[in-house]
Design a protein around this motif. Structure first.
Motif, PDB file in Angstrom:
ATOM      1  N   ILE A  85      17.460  -7.259  27.699  1.00  0.00           N
ATOM      2  CA  ILE A  85      17.778  -7.609  28.649  1.00  0.00           C
ATOM      3  C   ILE A  85      18.828  -8.863  28.508  1.00  0.00           C
ATOM      4  CG2 ILE A  85      17.737  -8.661  30.249  1.00  0.00           C
ATOM      5  CD1 ILE A  85      14.829  -6.727  30.679  1.00  0.00           C
ATOM      6  N   VAL A  86      18.520  -9.318  27.429  1.00  0.00           N
ATOM      7  CA  VAL A  86      18.460 -11.396  27.195  1.00  0.00           C
ATOM      8  C   VAL A  86      20.055 -10.418  26.160  1.00  0.00           C
ATOM      9  CG1 VAL A  86      18.791 -13.129  25.414  1.00  0.00           C
ATOM     10  CG2 VAL A  86      16.909 -12.033  27.096  1.00  0.00           C
ATOM     11  N   ALA A  87      19.977  -9.467  25.181  1.00  0.00           N
ATOM     12  CA  ALA A  87      21.640  -9.520  24.581  1.00  0.00           C
ATOM     13  C   ALA A  87      22.239  -8.513  25.083  1.00  0.00           C
ATOM     14  CB  ALA A  87      21.484  -8.758  22.968  1.00  0.00           C
ATOM     15  N   PHE A  88      22.246  -7.463  26.569  1.00  0.00           N
ATOM     16  CA  PHE A  88      22.833  -6.826  26.910  1.00  0.00           C
ATOM     17  C   PHE A  88      23.867  -7.707  27.668  1.00  0.00           C
ATOM     18  CE2 PHE A  88      20.151  -2.658  26.449  1.00  0.00           C
ATOM     19  CZ  PHE A  88      20.391  -2.819  24.802  1.00  0.00           C
ATOM     20  N   GLY A  89      22.504  -8.306  28.865  1.00  0.00           N
ATOM     21  CA  GLY A  89      23.072  -8.950  30.191  1.00  0.00           C
ATOM     22  C   GLY A  89      23.631 -10.158  29.256  1.00  0.00           C
ATOM     23  N   TYR A 129      25.758 -10.592  26.577  1.00  0.00           N
ATOM     24  CA  TYR A 129      27.422 -10.340  26.058  1.00  0.00           C
ATOM     25  C   TYR A 129      28.438  -9.828  26.939  1.00  0.00           C
ATOM     26  CZ  TYR A 129      30.775  -7.943  22.905  1.00  0.00           C
ATOM     27  OH  TYR A 129      32.408  -7.941  22.386  1.00  0.00           O
ATOM     28  N   ALA A 130      27.435  -8.914  28.212  1.00  0.00           N
ATOM     29  CA  ALA A 130      28.553  -8.887  28.694  1.00  0.00           C
ATOM     30  C   ALA A 130      28.895 -10.354  30.025  1.00  0.00           C
ATOM     31  CB  ALA A 130      27.788  -8.016  30.294  1.00  0.00           C
ATOM     32  N   LEU A 131      27.590 -11.170  30.005  1.00  0.00           N
ATOM     33  CA  LEU A 131      28.720 -12.314  30.549  1.00  0.00           C
ATOM     34  C   LEU A 131      29.393 -13.450  29.630  1.00  0.00           C
ATOM     35  CD1 LEU A 131      24.911 -13.229  32.460  1.00  0.00           C
ATOM     36  CD2 LEU A 131      26.948 -12.511  33.455  1.00  0.00           C
ATOM     37  N   LEU A 132      28.980 -13.457  28.526  1.00  0.00           N
ATOM     38  CA  LEU A 132      30.256 -14.670  27.806  1.00  0.00           C
ATOM     39  C   LEU A 132      31.025 -14.175  26.855  1.00  0.00           C
ATOM     40  CD1 LEU A 132      26.296 -16.290  26.143  1.00  0.00           C
ATOM     41  CD2 LEU A 132      28.035 -17.065  28.612  1.00  0.00           C
ATOM     42  N   ALA A 133      30.847 -12.634  26.330  1.00  0.00           N
ATOM     43  CA  ALA A 133      32.395 -12.176  25.805  1.00  0.00           C
ATOM     44  C   ALA A 133      33.083 -12.435  25.769  1.00  0.00           C
ATOM     45  CB  ALA A 133      31.652 -10.848  25.264  1.00  0.00           C
ATOM     46  N   GLY A 134      33.946 -12.924  24.508  1.00  0.00           N
ATOM     47  CA  GLY A 134      35.205 -13.742  25.531  1.00  0.00           C
ATOM     48  C   GLY A 134      35.228 -15.243  26.162  1.00  0.00           C
ATOM     49  N   LYS A 135      34.444 -15.430  26.211  1.00  0.00           N
ATOM     50  CA  LYS A 135      34.770 -17.192  27.090  1.00  0.00           C
ATOM     51  C   LYS A 135      33.790 -17.914  26.030  1.00  0.00           C
ATOM     52  CE  LYS A 135      33.589 -14.706  31.714  1.00  0.00           C
ATOM     53  NZ  LYS A 135      32.524 -14.699  33.027  1.00  0.00           N
ATOM     54  N   VAL A 136      32.551 -17.360  25.185  1.00  0.00           N
ATOM     55  CA  VAL A 136      32.158 -18.073  24.176  1.00  0.00           C
ATOM     56  C   VAL A 136      33.203 -18.401  22.414  1.00  0.00           C
ATOM     57  CG1 VAL A 136      30.554 -19.372  25.428  1.00  0.00           C
ATOM     58  CG2 VAL A 136      30.391 -17.344  23.702  1.00  0.00           C
ATOM     59  N   GLY A 137      33.365 -19.477  22.155  1.00  0.00           N
ATOM     60  CA  GLY A 137      33.844 -19.582  20.344  1.00  0.00           C
ATOM     61  C   GLY A 137      32.585 -18.521  19.361  1.00  0.00           C
ATOM     62  N   TRP A 138      31.445 -18.223  20.103  1.00  0.00           N
ATOM     63  CA  TRP A 138      30.660 -18.361  18.542  1.00  0.00           C
ATOM     64  C   TRP A 138      30.084 -16.930  18.791  1.00  0.00           C
ATOM     65  CZ3 TRP A 138      26.063 -17.001  21.160  1.00  0.00           C
ATOM     66  CH2 TRP A 138      25.903 -17.253  21.943  1.00  0.00           C
ATOM     67  N   LEU A 139      30.365 -16.316  19.697  1.00  0.00           N
ATOM     68  CA  LEU A 139      30.203 -14.455  20.239  1.00  0.00           C
ATOM     69  C   LEU A 139      30.842 -13.849  19.459  1.00  0.00           C
ATOM     70  CD1 LEU A 139      27.481 -13.310  20.911  1.00  0.00           C
ATOM     71  CD2 LEU A 139      29.173 -13.076  23.146  1.00  0.00           C
ATOM     72  N   PRO A 140      30.960 -13.127  18.468  1.00  0.00           N
ATOM     73  CA  PRO A 140      31.751 -12.463  18.082  1.00  0.00           C
ATOM     74  C   PRO A 140      32.359 -11.257  18.546  1.00  0.00           C
ATOM     75  CG  PRO A 140      29.899 -12.032  16.641  1.00  0.00           C
ATOM     76  CD  PRO A 140      29.951 -13.585  17.797  1.00  0.00           C
ATOM     77  N   THR A 141      33.668 -10.680  19.217  1.00  0.00           N
ATOM     78  CA  THR A 141      33.547  -9.656  19.885  1.00  0.00           C
ATOM     79  C   THR A 141      34.935  -8.810  18.896  1.00  0.00           C
ATOM     80  OG1 THR A 141      35.454 -10.957  20.404  1.00  0.00           O
ATOM     81  CG2 THR A 141      33.965 -10.462  21.662  1.00  0.00           C
ATOM     82  N   THR A 186      30.140  -5.610  13.359  1.00  0.00           N
ATOM     83  CA  THR A 186      30.489  -6.412  15.083  1.00  0.00           C
ATOM     84  C   THR A 186      29.509  -5.578  16.488  1.00  0.00           C
ATOM     85  OG1 THR A 186      32.816  -7.441  14.442  1.00  0.00           O
ATOM     86  CG2 THR A 186      32.278  -7.510  16.916  1.00  0.00           C
ATOM     87  N   VAL A 187      28.804  -6.466  16.800  1.00  0.00           N
ATOM     88  CA  VAL A 187      27.801  -5.427  17.509  1.00  0.00           C
ATOM     89  C   VAL A 187      28.506  -5.579  19.152  1.00  0.00           C
ATOM     90  CG1 VAL A 187      25.542  -4.830  18.317  1.00  0.00           C
ATOM     91  CG2 VAL A 187      25.785  -5.258  16.008  1.00  0.00           C
ATOM     92  N   VAL A 188      28.462  -4.890  19.454  1.00  0.00           N
ATOM     93  CA  VAL A 188      29.185  -4.347  20.805  1.00  0.00           C
ATOM     94  C   VAL A 188      28.089  -4.807  21.718  1.00  0.00           C
ATOM     95  CG1 VAL A 188      30.812  -4.010  22.954  1.00  0.00           C
ATOM     96  CG2 VAL A 188      31.041  -4.427  19.872  1.00  0.00           C
ATOM     97  N   PRO A 189      27.036  -4.864  22.369  1.00  0.00           N
ATOM     98  CA  PRO A 189      26.140  -4.581  23.197  1.00  0.00           C
ATOM     99  C   PRO A 189      25.848  -3.795  24.569  1.00  0.00           C
ATOM    100  CG  PRO A 189      25.195  -6.938  22.344  1.00  0.00           C
ATOM    101  CD  PRO A 189      27.209  -6.241  22.275  1.00  0.00           C
ATOM    102  N   GLU A 190      28.048  -3.743  25.163  1.00  0.00           N
ATOM    103  CA  GLU A 190      27.724  -2.935  26.219  1.00  0.00           C
ATOM    104  C   GLU A 190      29.443  -2.826  26.159  1.00  0.00           C
ATOM    105  OE1 GLU A 190      29.539  -4.123  29.358  1.00  0.00           O
ATOM    106  OE2 GLU A 190      29.892  -6.399  28.835  1.00  0.00           O
ATOM    107  N   ALA A 191      30.072  -2.031  26.678  1.00  0.00           N
ATOM    108  CA  ALA A 191      31.295  -2.307  27.347  1.00  0.00           C
ATOM    109  C   ALA A 191      31.499  -1.549  28.533  1.00  0.00           C
ATOM    110  CB  ALA A 191      31.209  -1.111  26.108  1.00  0.00           C
ATOM    111  N   LEU A 192      30.650  -1.200  29.151  1.00  0.00           N
ATOM    112  CA  LEU A 192      30.925  -0.833  30.430  1.00  0.00           C
ATOM    113  C   LEU A 192      31.757  -0.882  31.387  1.00  0.00           C
ATOM    114  CD1 LEU A 192      26.433  -0.186  31.404  1.00  0.00           C
ATOM    115  CD2 LEU A 192      28.316   1.232  30.230  1.00  0.00           C
ATOM    116  N   PRO A 193      32.595  -0.694  32.297  1.00  0.00           N
ATOM    117  CA  PRO A 193      33.311  -1.191  33.483  1.00  0.00           C
ATOM    118  C   PRO A 193      32.836  -2.086  33.789  1.00  0.00           C
ATOM    119  CG  PRO A 193      32.816   1.159  33.687  1.00  0.00           C
ATOM    120  CD  PRO A 193      31.692   1.022  32.682  1.00  0.00           C
TER     121      PRO A 193
END
Length: 245
Positions: free
Chosen positions: A223-227, A229-241, A122-129
């Motif tokens: 940019i699209v991958a990092f940003g 993921y930061a905006l959508l992770a945990g909010k859409v079902g199709w994006l693995p986290t 599972t690729v996590v493009p960002e895990a910044l605070p």
């Protein structure tokens, strides 16, 4: 050429292989493990974390400066000979955006399929605070990745291999397989997907004679991958986290 690679993406290839072996030998499947691309260096200490982030981005660009120095010493005119300059900004931006649009959707679909099949972590493009510098740092990280990879493993590597007498097919295989190898830490899917992208980039670079559009394309993809993921992770079902996030 070997020294430049040893200081940059060649070393990353070895590190990625070791990481992949560790993932394979760890209990559980690959998709139950995570590969974090942009993480915190100093959790709970945002200013120190920012200093480390900027340090990492800056030092990662040093091999590109070395390439520029070597090309200048040989009288080639620095990075300009690779097509990394501001002589055609409109063309570079337009071509780069088209390439990013074409590869981005296909790459996402391939990643989701590879992970579902158990061939990818599972690729996590960002895990910044969630701090004020999060998105600026992600933007800088995306551009840094693009500049380092496209200047070194695409344009500079092909130039050196051409001078060594390699065939176009051999150069394409070398560049694309190396691109795949330093993404192996993401799993088999990461290796295959990036190797295919590398082959496409080699063909486009040969056709255009400029690395600029491909730096733009890579920057936009990250940019699209990092940003995204930061905006959508945990909010859409199709994006693995990762589990628990």
């Amino acid at each position: 050429m070997l020294l430049v690679l040893a200081l940059s993406l060649g070393a990353s290839s070895v590190s990625s292989l070791i990481s992949f072996i560790g993932s394979l030998t760890r209990p559980g499947g690959l998709k139950d493990q995570a590969a974090t691309l942009n993480g915190s260096y100093a959790p709970g200490r945002p200013w120190l974390d920012l200093a480390w982030q900027l340090f990492g981005i800056t030092t990662a660009l040093v091999p590109v400066l070395l390439v520029a120095h070597l090309l200048t010493r040989e009288g080639a005119g620095g990075l300009r000979v690779l097509g990394f300059d501001r002589s055609r900004p409109g063309s570079d931006l337009g071509r780069g955006a088209l390439v990013a649009a074409g590869i981005g959707s296909a790459g996402l679909a391939f990643y989701l399929g590879a992970r579902t099949s158990g061939f990818n972590l599972t690729v996590v493009p960002e895990a910044l605070p969630d701090v004020w510098w999060k998105f600026p740092v992600l933007l800088l990280s995306a551009v840094q990745n693009a500049v380092v990879e496209e200047v070194i493993v695409l344009a500079y590597l092909l130039r050196r291999l051409d001078r060594l007498g390699w065939s176009p097919r051999g150069s394409l295989l070398c560049s694309s397989l190396m691109r795949g190898s330093y993404h192996l830490y993401q799993g088999i899917g990461g290796f295959i997907g990036n190797a295919v992208m590398g082959a496409v980039f080699v063909l486009l670079y040969r056709r255009w004679g400029r690395v600029g559009p491909l730096v733009v394309a890579h920057s936009l993809l990250d940019i699209v991958a990092f940003g995204g993921y930061a905006l959508l992770a945990g909010k859409v079902g199709w994006l693995p986290t990762p589990a628990g996030r």
